[in-house]
Design a protein around this motif. Structure first.
Motif, mmCIF file in Angstrom:
data_model
loop_
_atom_site.group_PDB
_atom_site.id
_atom_site.type_symbol
_atom_site.label_atom_id
_atom_site.label_comp_id
_atom_site.label_asym_id
_atom_site.label_seq_id
_atom_site.Cartn_x
_atom_site.Cartn_y
_atom_site.Cartn_z
ATOM 1 N N ASN A 62 9.491 23.189 35.608
ATOM 2 C CA ASN A 62 9.168 22.002 36.391
ATOM 3 C C ASN A 62 9.986 20.844 35.822
ATOM 4 N N ILE A 63 10.827 20.220 36.649
ATOM 5 C CA ILE A 63 11.753 19.182 36.186
ATOM 6 C C ILE A 63 11.616 17.990 37.113
ATOM 7 N N SER A 64 11.106 16.855 36.580
ATOM 8 C CA SER A 64 10.725 15.746 37.452
ATOM 9 C C SER A 64 11.158 14.396 36.909
ATOM 10 N N LYS A 65 11.334 13.462 37.831
ATOM 11 C CA LYS A 65 11.459 12.035 37.536
ATOM 12 C C LYS A 65 10.206 11.364 38.067
ATOM 13 N N VAL A 66 9.519 10.632 37.188
ATOM 14 C CA VAL A 66 8.217 10.057 37.515
ATOM 15 C C VAL A 66 8.350 8.549 37.670
ATOM 16 N N ASP A 67 7.767 8.006 38.747
ATOM 17 C CA ASP A 67 7.848 6.571 39.011
ATOM 18 C C ASP A 67 6.741 5.819 38.286
ATOM 19 N N LEU A 68 6.830 5.771 36.953
ATOM 20 C CA LEU A 68 5.854 5.026 36.170
ATOM 21 C C LEU A 68 6.101 3.530 36.301
ATOM 22 N N PRO A 69 5.047 2.723 36.352
ATOM 23 C CA PRO A 69 5.235 1.266 36.417
ATOM 24 C C PRO A 69 6.009 0.759 35.202
ATOM 25 N N GLY A 70 7.085 0.026 35.443
ATOM 26 C CA GLY A 70 7.841 -0.574 34.355
ATOM 27 C C GLY A 70 9.080 0.190 33.951
ATOM 28 N N TYR A 71 9.036 1.503 34.036
ATOM 29 C CA TYR A 71 10.223 2.277 33.676
ATOM 30 C C TYR A 71 10.070 3.699 34.205
ATOM 31 N N PRO A 72 11.181 4.349 34.575
ATOM 32 C CA PRO A 72 11.101 5.731 35.036
ATOM 33 C C PRO A 72 10.923 6.679 33.848
ATOM 34 N N LEU A 73 10.293 7.789 34.103
ATOM 35 C CA LEU A 73 10.064 8.802 33.076
ATOM 36 C C LEU A 73 10.633 10.127 33.539
ATOM 37 N N GLY A 74 11.361 10.791 32.669
ATOM 38 C CA GLY A 74 11.756 12.161 32.914
ATOM 39 C C GLY A 74 10.757 13.084 32.237
ATOM 40 N N ALA A 75 10.239 14.050 32.989
ATOM 41 C CA ALA A 75 9.210 14.938 32.461
ATOM 42 C C ALA A 75 9.470 16.355 32.941
ATOM 43 N N GLY A 76 9.306 17.316 32.029
ATOM 44 C CA GLY A 76 9.541 18.697 32.409
ATOM 45 C C GLY A 76 8.694 19.659 31.609
ATOM 46 N N SER A 77 8.719 20.903 32.029
ATOM 47 C CA SER A 77 8.009 21.948 31.287
ATOM 48 C C SER A 77 8.572 23.306 31.663
ATOM 49 N N VAL A 78 8.410 24.234 30.730
ATOM 50 C CA VAL A 78 8.659 25.648 30.995
ATOM 51 C C VAL A 78 7.388 26.379 30.594
ATOM 52 N N ALA A 79 6.796 27.102 31.538
ATOM 53 C CA ALA A 79 5.499 27.718 31.317
ATOM 54 C C ALA A 79 5.490 29.140 31.847
ATOM 55 N N VAL A 80 4.585 29.947 31.302
ATOM 56 C CA VAL A 80 4.409 31.322 31.777
ATOM 57 C C VAL A 80 3.028 31.456 32.402
ATOM 58 N N ALA A 81 2.922 32.324 33.388
ATOM 59 C CA ALA A 81 1.643 32.564 34.042
ATOM 60 C C ALA A 81 0.700 33.263 33.076
#
Length: 265
Positions: A62-81
């Protein structure tokens, strides 16, 4: 005396802070999600007890850009079921974040395996590239082109599994028994598109997700979504059983064995 900011806060200040944080508006992110089938024995090998493999050996980036108030955040994860009893969910192995602020709450409150890293989500027309990188290595890269819109899914409740623990002061094991956390998120999606593309895993000694090979791409999407987050400690787990997996949380696999510096009091 002027206010000392490191001093104790009043009960009113603490209450006001809690009330404000409980009424956050919907925060939307734009992200790429890639799901692939890997080797069943490899997926099983990364799951600390009492977690068990899910029915299918799936891995999710999961690779995302998050619209946090004040500054953008890049957030990601690699996960297994994975599953815990009758609960199906995901066990994240690494969660790169682009800001320290995003690390603190997740690691200390929920036990999330967050680390500082670089998160890239790029789109030019129909062409999309998303990547997670640390120490100069883009250890996950998703590349492709949007080929069609997808119907919006209904809001859904998703579960991630985390282990919350505190390494012992003397470098031997834990201060107390670790706990298994169920983190639930209500996810709403307002835009979703399908991508035809591929997933590239690169070798990294710090983030060895290349050990989870891509045997078959199940789906790649790009979309806009918002989620909330709640955690619950569901049970204490065996420290002895978890200890062999603790290196997943650190760049140095031997860090859990470090003792205090010589001459310390």
């Amino acid at each position: 005396m002027a206010r000392v900011r490191y001093g104790a806060r009043t009960e009113a200040e603490i209450a006001a802070s809690r009330e404000k944080s409980s009424k956050l508006p919907d925060i939307w992110s734009t992200g790429v999600v890639a799901v692939w089938e890997s080797d069943p024995d490899v997926v099983a090998a990364v799951l600390p007890p009492p977690l068990k493999p899910a029915e299918r050996p799936l891995v999710r980036a999961n690779i995302s850009k998050v619209d946090l108030p004040g500054y953008p955040l890049g957030a990601g994860s690699v996960a297994v079921a994975a599953r815990h009893g009758g609960v199906e969910g995901w066990y994240p192995l690494v969660m790169p974040m682009t800001h320290e602020r995003a690390l603190t709450g997740g690691r200390e409150v929920f036990g999330e395996p967050k680390k500082l890293g670089e998160v890239t989500v790029e789109r030019e027309g129909l062409v999309v590239r998303a990547a997670l990188a640390r120490h100069g290595i883009a250890f996950v890269e998703v590349r492709g082109a949007v080929d069609r819109p997808l119907p919006l899914p209904e809001p859904v409740l998703k579960t991630d599994f985390y282990f919350k623990f505190l390494p012992a002061v003397d470098g031997s094991g834990f201060e107390s028994d670790p706990v298994l956390v169920h983190c639930t998120r209500n996810e709403k999606v307002r835009k979703l598109e399908h991508i035809t593309g591929d997933v590239v895993l690169r070798e990294s000694m710090y983030d060895p997700v290349a050990d989870l090979p891509v045997r078959r791409v199940v789906e790649i999407t790009i979309g806009e979504k918002t989620t909330d987050q709640k955690g619950r400690a569901v049970e204490r787990v065996s420290a002895q059983a978890l200890l062999p997996y603790v290196h997943q949380r650190y760049d140095d696999p031997m860090q859990i064995l470090d003792g205090p510096p010589e001459g310390s009091v």
